[in-house]
Design a protein around this motif. Structure first.
Motif, PDB file in Angstrom:
ATOM      1  N   ASP A   1     -70.699 -23.423   4.133  1.00 36.66           N
ATOM      2  CA  ASP A   1     -71.842 -22.856   3.419  1.00 36.66           C
ATOM      3  C   ASP A   1     -73.138 -23.525   3.878  1.00 36.66           C
ATOM      4  O   ASP A   1     -74.041 -23.773   3.083  1.00 36.66           O
ATOM      5  CB  ASP A   1     -71.661 -23.019   1.905  1.00 36.66           C
ATOM      6  CG  ASP A   1     -72.579 -22.085   1.124  1.00 36.66           C
ATOM      7  OD1 ASP A   1     -72.877 -20.986   1.643  1.00 36.66           O
ATOM      8  OD2 ASP A   1     -73.012 -22.449   0.021  1.00 36.66           O
ATOM      9  N   ASP A   2     -73.218 -23.832   5.171  1.00 32.35           N
ATOM     10  CA  ASP A   2     -74.372 -24.547   5.708  1.00 32.35           C
ATOM     11  C   ASP A   2     -75.460 -23.611   6.199  1.00 32.35           C
ATOM     12  O   ASP A   2     -76.645 -23.844   5.978  1.00 32.35           O
ATOM     13  CB  ASP A   2     -73.939 -25.452   6.872  1.00 32.35           C
ATOM     14  CG  ASP A   2     -72.954 -26.518   6.433  1.00 32.35           C
ATOM     15  OD1 ASP A   2     -73.001 -26.895   5.249  1.00 32.35           O
ATOM     16  OD2 ASP A   2     -72.146 -26.962   7.271  1.00 32.35           O
ATOM     17  N   TRP A   3     -75.088 -22.548   6.885  1.00 33.62           N
ATOM     18  CA  TRP A   3     -76.075 -21.689   7.526  1.00 33.62           C
ATOM     19  C   TRP A   3     -75.517 -20.280   7.708  1.00 33.62           C
ATOM     20  O   TRP A   3     -74.311 -20.055   7.622  1.00 33.62           O
ATOM     21  CB  TRP A   3     -76.481 -22.257   8.893  1.00 33.62           C
ATOM     22  CG  TRP A   3     -75.312 -22.464   9.827  1.00 33.62           C
ATOM     23  CD1 TRP A   3     -74.580 -23.609   9.980  1.00 33.62           C
ATOM     24  CD2 TRP A   3     -74.724 -21.502  10.711  1.00 33.62           C
ATOM     25  NE1 TRP A   3     -73.576 -23.413  10.892  1.00 33.62           N
ATOM     26  CE2 TRP A   3     -73.645 -22.136  11.365  1.00 33.62           C
ATOM     27  CE3 TRP A   3     -74.999 -20.164  11.015  1.00 33.62           C
ATOM     28  CZ2 TRP A   3     -72.846 -21.474  12.299  1.00 33.62           C
ATOM     29  CZ3 TRP A   3     -74.212 -19.501  11.952  1.00 33.62           C
ATOM     30  CH2 TRP A   3     -73.139 -20.164  12.587  1.00 33.62           C
ATOM     31  N   ARG A   4     -76.431 -19.373   7.957  1.00 35.21           N
ATOM     32  CA  ARG A   4     -76.067 -17.987   8.263  1.00 35.21           C
ATOM     33  C   ARG A   4     -77.170 -17.386   9.118  1.00 35.21           C
ATOM     34  O   ARG A   4     -78.357 -17.634   8.880  1.00 35.21           O
ATOM     35  CB  ARG A   4     -75.901 -17.164   6.976  1.00 35.21           C
ATOM     36  CG  ARG A   4     -75.549 -15.704   7.221  1.00 35.21           C
ATOM     37  CD  ARG A   4     -75.134 -15.036   5.929  1.00 35.21           C
ATOM     38  NE  ARG A   4     -76.250 -14.748   5.047  1.00 35.21           N
ATOM     39  CZ  ARG A   4     -77.012 -13.650   5.148  1.00 35.21           C
ATOM     40  NH1 ARG A   4     -76.787 -12.759   6.107  1.00 35.21           N
ATOM     41  NH2 ARG A   4     -77.981 -13.431   4.286  1.00 35.21           N
ATOM     42  N   VAL A   5     -76.820 -16.594  10.121  1.00 34.56           N
ATOM     43  CA  VAL A   5     -77.789 -15.936  10.980  1.00 34.56           C
ATOM     44  C   VAL A   5     -77.347 -14.493  11.195  1.00 34.56           C
ATOM     45  O   VAL A   5     -76.150 -14.193  11.221  1.00 34.56           O
ATOM     46  CB  VAL A   5     -77.932 -16.670  12.332  1.00 34.56           C
ATOM     47  CG1 VAL A   5     -76.651 -16.601  13.135  1.00 34.56           C
ATOM     48  CG2 VAL A   5     -79.107 -16.114  13.133  1.00 34.56           C
ATOM     49  N   ALA A   6     -78.310 -13.585  11.301  1.00 34.70           N
ATOM     50  CA  ALA A   6     -78.000 -12.162  11.499  1.00 34.70           C
ATOM     51  C   ALA A   6     -79.127 -11.512  12.287  1.00 34.70           C
ATOM     52  O   ALA A   6     -80.229 -12.075  12.426  1.00 34.70           O
ATOM     53  CB  ALA A   6     -77.816 -11.455  10.158  1.00 34.70           C
TER      54      ALA A   6
ATOM     55  N   MET B   1     -84.413 -10.989  12.624  1.00 35.16           N
ATOM     56  CA  MET B   1     -83.297 -11.926  12.795  1.00 35.16           C
ATOM     57  C   MET B   1     -83.424 -13.046  11.753  1.00 35.16           C
ATOM     58  O   MET B   1     -83.937 -14.130  12.035  1.00 35.16           O
ATOM     59  CB  MET B   1     -83.270 -12.511  14.205  1.00 35.16           C
ATOM     60  CG  MET B   1     -82.018 -13.339  14.505  1.00 35.16           C
ATOM     61  SD  MET B   1     -81.974 -13.958  16.199  1.00 35.16           S
ATOM     62  CE  MET B   1     -83.301 -15.152  16.153  1.00 35.16           C
ATOM     63  N   PRO B   2     -82.965 -12.813  10.520  1.00 30.62           N
ATOM     64  CA  PRO B   2     -83.064 -13.848   9.490  1.00 30.62           C
ATOM     65  C   PRO B   2     -82.074 -14.987   9.724  1.00 30.62           C
ATOM     66  O   PRO B   2     -80.919 -14.761  10.102  1.00 30.62           O
ATOM     67  CB  PRO B   2     -82.738 -13.095   8.202  1.00 30.62           C
ATOM     68  CG  PRO B   2     -81.894 -11.945   8.645  1.00 30.62           C
ATOM     69  CD  PRO B   2     -82.385 -11.561  10.008  1.00 30.62           C
ATOM     70  N   PHE B   3     -82.556 -16.194   9.488  1.00 29.89           N
ATOM     71  CA  PHE B   3     -81.719 -17.385   9.571  1.00 29.89           C
ATOM     72  C   PHE B   3     -81.816 -18.125   8.242  1.00 29.89           C
ATOM     73  O   PHE B   3     -82.908 -18.407   7.751  1.00 29.89           O
ATOM     74  CB  PHE B   3     -82.176 -18.297  10.710  1.00 29.89           C
ATOM     75  CG  PHE B   3     -81.469 -19.636  10.725  1.00 29.89           C
ATOM     76  CD1 PHE B   3     -80.173 -19.736  11.190  1.00 29.89           C
ATOM     77  CD2 PHE B   3     -82.113 -20.781  10.270  1.00 29.89           C
ATOM     78  CE1 PHE B   3     -79.519 -20.960  11.202  1.00 29.89           C
ATOM     79  CE2 PHE B   3     -81.465 -22.006  10.277  1.00 29.89           C
ATOM     80  CZ  PHE B   3     -80.167 -22.100  10.742  1.00 29.89           C
ATOM     81  N   TYR B   4     -80.657 -18.409   7.636  1.00 28.63           N
ATOM     82  CA  TYR B   4     -80.585 -19.100   6.354  1.00 28.63           C
ATOM     83  C   TYR B   4     -79.993 -20.488   6.575  1.00 28.63           C
ATOM     84  O   TYR B   4     -78.988 -20.622   7.282  1.00 28.63           O
ATOM     85  CB  TYR B   4     -79.706 -18.347   5.359  1.00 28.63           C
ATOM     86  CG  TYR B   4     -80.196 -16.972   4.970  1.00 28.63           C
ATOM     87  CD1 TYR B   4     -80.762 -16.749   3.723  1.00 28.63           C
ATOM     88  CD2 TYR B   4     -80.077 -15.890   5.841  1.00 28.63           C
ATOM     89  CE1 TYR B   4     -81.190 -15.484   3.347  1.00 28.63           C
ATOM     90  CE2 TYR B   4     -80.507 -14.625   5.478  1.00 28.63           C
ATOM     91  CZ  TYR B   4     -81.072 -14.434   4.227  1.00 28.63           C
ATOM     92  OH  TYR B   4     -81.502 -13.185   3.881  1.00 28.63           O
ATOM     93  N   ALA B   5     -80.576 -21.494   5.939  1.00 22.49           N
ATOM     94  CA  ALA B   5     -80.043 -22.852   6.009  1.00 22.49           C
ATOM     95  C   ALA B   5     -80.099 -23.473   4.625  1.00 22.49           C
ATOM     96  O   ALA B   5     -81.124 -23.391   3.932  1.00 22.49           O
ATOM     97  CB  ALA B   5     -80.826 -23.705   7.003  1.00 22.49           C
ATOM     98  N   SER B   6     -79.016 -24.089   4.209  1.00 26.03           N
ATOM     99  CA  SER B   6     -78.964 -24.758   2.917  1.00 26.03           C
ATOM    100  C   SER B   6     -79.586 -26.141   3.039  1.00 26.03           C
ATOM    101  O   SER B   6     -79.210 -26.943   3.905  1.00 26.03           O
ATOM    102  CB  SER B   6     -77.511 -24.885   2.437  1.00 26.03           C
ATOM    103  OG  SER B   6     -77.436 -25.696   1.285  1.00 26.03           O
ATOM    104  N   LEU B   7     -80.572 -26.440   2.187  1.00 26.16           N
ATOM    105  CA  LEU B   7     -81.212 -27.748   2.237  1.00 26.16           C
ATOM    106  C   LEU B   7     -80.278 -28.864   1.771  1.00 26.16           C
ATOM    107  O   LEU B   7     -80.548 -30.040   1.998  1.00 26.16           O
ATOM    108  CB  LEU B   7     -82.476 -27.740   1.375  1.00 26.16           C
ATOM    109  CG  LEU B   7     -83.585 -26.798   1.842  1.00 26.16           C
ATOM    110  CD1 LEU B   7     -84.824 -26.973   0.988  1.00 26.16           C
ATOM    111  CD2 LEU B   7     -83.921 -27.040   3.303  1.00 26.16           C
ATOM    112  N   LEU B   8     -79.186 -28.493   1.114  1.00 24.18           N
ATOM    113  CA  LEU B   8     -78.226 -29.502   0.664  1.00 24.18           C
ATOM    114  C   LEU B   8     -77.393 -30.054   1.813  1.00 24.18           C
ATOM    115  O   LEU B   8     -76.779 -31.115   1.690  1.00 24.18           O
ATOM    116  CB  LEU B   8     -77.283 -28.906  -0.389  1.00 24.18           C
ATOM    117  CG  LEU B   8     -77.928 -28.537  -1.724  1.00 24.18           C
ATOM    118  CD1 LEU B   8     -76.909 -27.859  -2.617  1.00 24.18           C
ATOM    119  CD2 LEU B   8     -78.489 -29.772  -2.411  1.00 24.18           C
ATOM    120  N   THR B   9     -77.365 -29.338   2.929  1.00 28.97           N
ATOM    121  CA  THR B   9     -76.514 -29.747   4.043  1.00 28.97           C
ATOM    122  C   THR B   9     -77.312 -30.003   5.309  1.00 28.97           C
ATOM    123  O   THR B   9     -76.773 -29.949   6.402  1.00 28.97           O
ATOM    124  CB  THR B   9     -75.449 -28.672   4.313  1.00 28.97           C
ATOM    125  OG1 THR B   9     -76.109 -27.418   4.577  1.00 28.97           O
ATOM    126  CG2 THR B   9     -74.518 -28.507   3.131  1.00 28.97           C
TER     127      THR B   9
END
Length: 231
Positions: free
Chosen positions: A145-150, A168-176
């Motif tokens: 559950d660290d990151w996701r890209v599409a 191209m959205p990139f998601y990153a969890s600040l907890l990790t």
């Protein structure tokens, strides 16, 4: 114990459900002042009324397959549809003045009439509805559950303009994040580069590239419909 843990991990489906769907709705209303023509030619009248707007969003998200050497990554499919309805002011404006006492001349010899003037939109409201659709495919870390890209195409349209794009959205969890992050914010960082091309009914075209940096209050990388309102 290590062999048993590896065997269990490889059999897990990951922390993400196979598919999720969500919907969101928002409504707003405020009061607008504008100038409109009265039955008497050449005379403007100050008018005031409520204008309202609403937003609707639906999001579908699915995870399938296992990719990568460790089989911990999943292929994602993301579909979103939004509708934005609003009442907008006209581009034309007019100025009107009303008497407001008098103003003394600097030399004190006399007083002159004073007026207070205000500029407001001219003409009634213009109602519009804008629709936006997106279809994105990507990769997600199913276990960490660290990151996701599409990446994928987008389409937006209203009464006068059609817009095509790719994002191209990139998601990153600040907890990790790497290192020892000790900040107060515990949500998601979203970075979205977009390339868009729009064309109006009159033939005018516009090319635009944008980069959005957003902090989301959610803890999960699964998208919610509420995140796409007013896009």
């Amino acid at each position: 114990m290590a062999i048993y843990s590896d065997k269990v991990k490889s059999d897990l489906a990951g922390i993400y459900p196979a598919a999720t769907i969500s919907a969101a709705y928002a409504f707003g209303e405020d009061r607008l002042e504008f100038l409109g023509a009265t039955p008497v030619p050449g005379v403007l009248q100050k008018e005031s009324l409520f204008r309202s707007g609403h937003d609707v969003a639906v999001a579908f998200f699915a995870v399938a397959g296992k990719v990568g050497a460790a089989k911990t990554k999943g292929v994602t499919l993301e579909l979103t549809a939004t509708s934005h309805s609003a009442a907008n002011v006209q581009t034309d404006s007019a100025e009107y003045c009303v008497p407001s006492g008098s103003v003394q001349r600097p030399d004190g010899s006399a007083a002159d009439p004073a007026e207070v003037c205000k500029t407001v939109p001219l003409g009634p409201l213009k109602h519009s509805i804008k629709y936006r659709f997106a279809a994105l495919a990507g990769i997600v870390d199913r276990f960490g559950d660290d990151w996701r890209v599409a990446i994928g195409p987008t389409l937006a349209t209203d009464a006068s303009t059609t817009e095509w794009g790719i994002e191209m959205p990139f998601y990153a969890s600040l907890l990790t994040l790497p290192g020892s992050y000790t900040g107060e914010y515990k949500g998601i960082l979203r970075v979205v580069p977009r390339a868009q091309w729009s064309r109006k009914d009159g033939g005018a075209s516009e090319y635009r590239f944008t980069l959005a940096l957003e902090l989301l209050s959610q803890r999960s990388l699964i998208p919610r419909a509420a995140d796409f309102l007013q896009q």
